[in-house]
Enzyme design. Structure first.
Site, PDB file in Angstrom:
ATOM      1  CG  HIS A  66      -1.629   1.347   1.372  1.00  0.00           C
ATOM      2  ND1 HIS A  66      -2.746   1.678   0.634  1.00  0.00           N
ATOM      3  CD2 HIS A  66      -1.330   2.442   2.126  1.00  0.00           C
ATOM      4  CE1 HIS A  66      -3.120   2.913   0.948  1.00  0.00           C
ATOM      5  NE2 HIS A  66      -2.271   3.394   1.846  1.00  0.00           N
ATOM      6  CD  GLU A  67       2.582   3.705   4.032  1.00  0.00           C
ATOM      7  OE1 GLU A  67       3.353   4.666   3.852  1.00  0.00           O
ATOM      8  OE2 GLU A  67       1.461   3.828   4.554  1.00  0.00           O
TER       9      GLU A  67
END
Length: 199
Positions: A73-74
């Site tokens: 996600h990051e």
């Protein structure tokens, strides 16, 4: 140390030659499966083979699952090794005393890099000291996939995320990473993908 998850089953799902070893090839294939390019995936995989055991991330399947879910996600599925934007955007970090961005241009110099988006002069200094690297003097190092993964591993262990992963507590992990629930839906989706692959 024997990994507590079925490496052979994971390698079968990844369509790799079965050797039962969670090493660079296996980790490279995981990162590629989640979107890393042919250039980035091998660098992440080689770094993971060294640093996952060192920081106890590959000690349990759930630790690996949550690490992959959160960092996917990051980093935009491992496509971005630094925060998107330019000097005008990064100026929002200028003058942030909590980040020790007290000099003109610190916002741009110490914008988010790596797969957990290390941000701020103070953090670059602290992580550099912890890892024996001059990240404050040369912050671009963190955009290198191998160094970015090393920084992420140190962040993960030092913030107690291994234990939260063992408890399968995605909400607490998310809050430790970004201070709130930003992107929680995607983090859950990425983590579910990792579970389907690894567990």
């Amino acid at each position: 140390m024997t990994n507590p998850f079925n490496v052979a089953a994971l390698q079968t799902r990844l369509k790799l030659t079965l050797d039962g070893v969670a090493g660079p090839k296996t980790f490279t294939a995981i990162f590629a499966k989640f979107g890393a390019s042919a250039t980035i995936a091998p660098k992440l995989g080689a770094s993971a083979a060294i640093n996952f055991p060192k920081f106890d991330i590959s000690d349990t399947a759930l630790r690996l699952v949550h690490f992959i879910g959160q960092t996917a996600h990051e980093s935009g599925n491992y496509r971005y090794m630094q925060e998107l934007g330019g000097p005008a955007y990064f100026a929002r970090y200028d003058g942030r005393k909590d980040l020790e961005n007290t000099r003109p241009g610190d916002g741009a110099a110490y914008h988010g890099r790596g797969i957990v988006q290390l941000t701020g002069r103070a953090n670059y200094r602290a992580y550099g000291l912890a890892l024996g690297l001059d990240l404050e003097g040369d912050p671009d190092q963190v955009a290198d996939p191998a160094i970015g993964l090393l920084v992420a591993c140190h962040f993960w262990k030092s913030h107690g995320l291994n234990e939260l992963a063992d408890a399968d507590n995605i909400e607490k992990i998310t809050r430790k990473i970004n201070g709130g629930d930003n992107g929680l839906a995607d983090r859950k989706n990425q983590t579910l993908r990792a579970k389907a692959l690894i567990l």
